[in-house]
Design a protein around this motif. Structure first.
Motif, PDB file in Angstrom:
ATOM      1  N   VAL A  44       0.885  -1.160   0.000  1.00 34.76           N
ATOM      2  CA  VAL A  44       0.000   0.000   0.000  1.00 34.76           C
ATOM      3  C   VAL A  44       0.923   1.210   0.000  1.00 34.76           C
ATOM      4  N   MET A  45       0.668   2.147  -0.912  1.00 36.64           N
ATOM      5  CA  MET A  45       1.567   3.291  -1.084  1.00 36.64           C
ATOM      6  C   MET A  45       0.840   4.603  -0.839  1.00 36.64           C
ATOM      7  N   VAL A  46       1.621   5.613  -0.488  1.00 38.89           N
ATOM      8  CA  VAL A  46       1.115   6.976  -0.360  1.00 38.89           C
ATOM      9  C   VAL A  46       2.109   7.879  -1.090  1.00 38.89           C
ATOM     10  N   MET A  47       1.599   8.932  -1.727  1.00 43.49           N
ATOM     11  CA  MET A  47       2.441   9.810  -2.530  1.00 43.49           C
ATOM     12  C   MET A  47       3.083  10.900  -1.670  1.00 43.49           C
ATOM     13  N   THR A  48       4.281  11.301  -2.077  1.00 42.62           N
ATOM     14  CA  THR A  48       4.984  12.364  -1.367  1.00 42.62           C
ATOM     15  C   THR A  48       4.913  13.674  -2.145  1.00 42.62           C
ATOM     16  N   ALA A  49       5.316  14.716  -1.464  1.00 38.60           N
ATOM     17  CA  ALA A  49       5.536  15.998  -2.117  1.00 38.60           C
ATOM     18  C   ALA A  49       6.753  15.848  -3.025  1.00 38.60           C
ATOM     19  N   PRO A  50       6.970  16.759  -3.968  1.00 41.00           N
ATOM     20  CA  PRO A  50       8.188  16.685  -4.782  1.00 41.00           C
ATOM     21  C   PRO A  50       9.432  16.620  -3.894  1.00 41.00           C
ATOM     22  N   GLY A  51      10.319  15.679  -4.219  1.00 40.72           N
ATOM     23  CA  GLY A  51      11.530  15.491  -3.423  1.00 40.72           C
ATOM     24  C   GLY A  51      11.236  15.047  -2.008  1.00 40.72           C
ATOM     25  N   GLY A  52      10.111  14.380  -1.792  1.00 38.97           N
ATOM     26  CA  GLY A  52       9.578  14.108  -0.470  1.00 38.97           C
ATOM     27  C   GLY A  52      10.173  12.986   0.342  1.00 38.97           C
ATOM     28  N   VAL A  53      11.241  12.351  -0.106  1.00 40.89           N
ATOM     29  CA  VAL A  53      11.889  11.311   0.697  1.00 40.89           C
ATOM     30  C   VAL A  53      13.321  11.750   1.003  1.00 40.89           C
ATOM     31  N   THR A  54      13.652  11.746   2.288  1.00 46.27           N
ATOM     32  CA  THR A  54      15.012  12.042   2.724  1.00 46.27           C
ATOM     33  C   THR A  54      15.536  10.829   3.478  1.00 46.27           C
ATOM     34  N   VAL A  55      16.562  10.186   2.944  1.00 50.60           N
ATOM     35  CA  VAL A  55      17.167   9.039   3.618  1.00 50.60           C
ATOM     36  C   VAL A  55      18.077   9.588   4.717  1.00 50.60           C
ATOM     37  N   LEU A  56      17.775   9.208   5.962  1.00 54.37           N
ATOM     38  CA  LEU A  56      18.521   9.690   7.120  1.00 54.37           C
ATOM     39  C   LEU A  56      19.661   8.760   7.501  1.00 54.37           C
ATOM     40  N   GLN A  57      19.486   7.471   7.214  1.00 61.79           N
ATOM     41  CA  GLN A  57      20.477   6.459   7.587  1.00 61.79           C
ATOM     42  C   GLN A  57      20.358   5.290   6.627  1.00 61.79           C
ATOM     43  N   GLY A  58      21.480   4.722   6.257  1.00 59.42           N
ATOM     44  CA  GLY A  58      21.477   3.495   5.470  1.00 59.42           C
ATOM     45  C   GLY A  58      21.333   3.667   3.977  1.00 59.42           C
ATOM     46  N   ALA A  59      21.675   4.823   3.447  1.00 61.24           N
ATOM     47  CA  ALA A  59      21.604   5.002   1.990  1.00 61.24           C
ATOM     48  C   ALA A  59      22.433   3.937   1.273  1.00 61.24           C
ATOM     49  N   ASP A  60      23.534   3.535   1.907  1.00 55.99           N
ATOM     50  CA  ASP A  60      24.395   2.503   1.323  1.00 55.99           C
ATOM     51  C   ASP A  60      23.754   1.119   1.380  1.00 55.99           C
ATOM     52  N   MET A  61      22.679   0.967   2.171  1.00 57.87           N
ATOM     53  CA  MET A  61      21.964  -0.319   2.267  1.00 57.87           C
ATOM     54  C   MET A  61      20.822  -0.417   1.270  1.00 57.87           C
ATOM     55  N   LEU A  62      20.508   0.696   0.602  1.00 59.26           N
ATOM     56  CA  LEU A  62      19.429   0.673  -0.380  1.00 59.26           C
ATOM     57  C   LEU A  62      19.925   0.114  -1.701  1.00 59.26           C
ATOM     58  N   THR A  63      19.135  -0.757  -2.265  1.00 61.49           N
ATOM     59  CA  THR A  63      19.386  -1.241  -3.617  1.00 61.49           C
ATOM     60  C   THR A  63      18.157  -0.859  -4.427  1.00 61.49           C
ATOM     61  N   SER A  64      18.305  -0.771  -5.741  1.00 64.88           N
ATOM     62  CA  SER A  64      17.162  -0.343  -6.535  1.00 64.88           C
ATOM     63  C   SER A  64      16.933  -1.283  -7.710  1.00 64.88           C
ATOM     64  N   TYR A  65      15.736  -1.169  -8.249  1.00 66.50           N
ATOM     65  CA  TYR A  65      15.332  -2.013  -9.362  1.00 66.50           C
ATOM     66  C   TYR A  65      14.489  -1.185 -10.318  1.00 66.50           C
ATOM     67  N   ARG A  66      14.797  -1.289 -11.590  1.00 68.52           N
ATOM     68  CA  ARG A  66      14.002  -0.652 -12.652  1.00 68.52           C
ATOM     69  C   ARG A  66      13.602  -1.750 -13.627  1.00 68.52           C
ATOM     70  N   PHE A  67      12.401  -1.642 -14.165  1.00 66.57           N
ATOM     71  CA  PHE A  67      11.956  -2.637 -15.134  1.00 66.57           C
ATOM     72  C   PHE A  67      11.195  -1.952 -16.263  1.00 66.57           C
ATOM     73  N   ASN A  68      10.844  -2.686 -17.276  1.00 73.35           N
ATOM     74  CA  ASN A  68      10.076  -2.229 -18.422  1.00 73.35           C
ATOM     75  C   ASN A  68      10.676  -0.953 -19.009  1.00 73.35           C
ATOM     76  N   THR A  69      10.066   0.210 -18.778  1.00 71.08           N
ATOM     77  CA  THR A  69      10.561   1.459 -19.369  1.00 71.08           C
ATOM     78  C   THR A  69      11.805   1.991 -18.661  1.00 71.08           C
ATOM     79  N   LYS A  70      12.145   1.423 -17.518  1.00 65.81           N
ATOM     80  CA  LYS A  70      13.322   1.819 -16.719  1.00 65.81           C
ATOM     81  C   LYS A  70      13.226   3.252 -16.182  1.00 65.81           C
ATOM     82  N   VAL A  71      12.024   3.802 -16.094  1.00 61.05           N
ATOM     83  CA  VAL A  71      11.849   5.163 -15.596  1.00 61.05           C
ATOM     84  C   VAL A  71      11.661   5.163 -14.086  1.00 61.05           C
TER      85      VAL A  71
END
Length: 141
Positions: A44-71
Motif C-alpha cells: 500500500v503506497m502513499v504519494m509524497t511531495a516533490p523530493g519528499g523522501v530524505t534518507v537519514l540512515q542506510g543510503a548505502d543499504m538501499l538497492t534499486s530495481y528498474r523494469f520495463n521502461t526503466k523510468v
C-alpha cells in the motif's frame, strides 16, 4: 517550506534504512496498483511531495530495481529486502512510500483504498489515469 505536520518517519524491517517522508496531502493519496511489480509486492503506497523522501540512515543499504521502461526506480533494503519507496514514473520529482514502513501506520488502517490501473499506465496509453477498482478491508469483530 515543508509543513512539519506532514513529515513521517519511516524505516525498513531491520532498521538499517531510516527515512523521512513529506506527504503532500496526508494519507488521502493512499493506493495500490495493478502493474506487475505492485501486484507481486502487494504494498500500500502513499504519494509524497516533490523530493519528499530524505534518507537519514542506510543510503548505502538501499538497492534499486528498474523494469520495463526503466523510468520508475524502486528502492529496497539490501539486508531485509523490504520495499521502502520508489521514484514515480508519472512524476519523476515525487515518490511513493510503502505505508507499512511509516512509524505508527499500518496498511490495515485504511478501510478503502483506490487501486490504480498500472497495467494501462497513462504514459503508455496517452489517456488519463484510470482506477481499476477499490480494495476494502473489513475488520472482524
Amino acid at each position: 517550506m515543508v509543513d512539519p505536520l506532514k513529515m513521517h518517519a519511516g524505516q525498513c524491517h531491520c532498521g538499517a534504512v531510516r527515512f523521512e517522508a513529506a506527504l503532500h496531502d496526508g494519507f488521502s493519496s493512499v493506493r495500490r496498483c495493478t502493474c506487475s511489480m505492485c501486484r507481486m509486492r502487494g504494498a500500500v503506497m502513499v504519494m509524497t511531495a516533490p523530493g519528499g523522501v530524505t534518507v537519514l540512515q542506510g543510503a548505502d543499504m538501499l538497492t534499486s530495481y528498474r523494469f520495463n521502461t526503466k523510468v520508475a526506480e524502486h528502492f529496497f533494503c539490501a539486508r531485509c529486502g523490504v520495499y521502502t519507496h520508489h521514484q514515480r514514473r508519472s512524476d519523476q520529482t515525487s515518490y511513493a512510500v510503502n505505508v507499512a514502513c511509516l512509524e505508527g501506520v499500518s496498511p490495515f488502517d485504511f478501510a478503502e483504498m483506490p487501486v490504480n490501473d498500472g497495467v494501462n499506465h497513462p504514459n503508455d496509453t496517452g489517456k488519463p489515469q484510470r482506477m481499476a477498482g477499490t480494495l476494502r478491508f473489513i475488520a472482524e469483530d
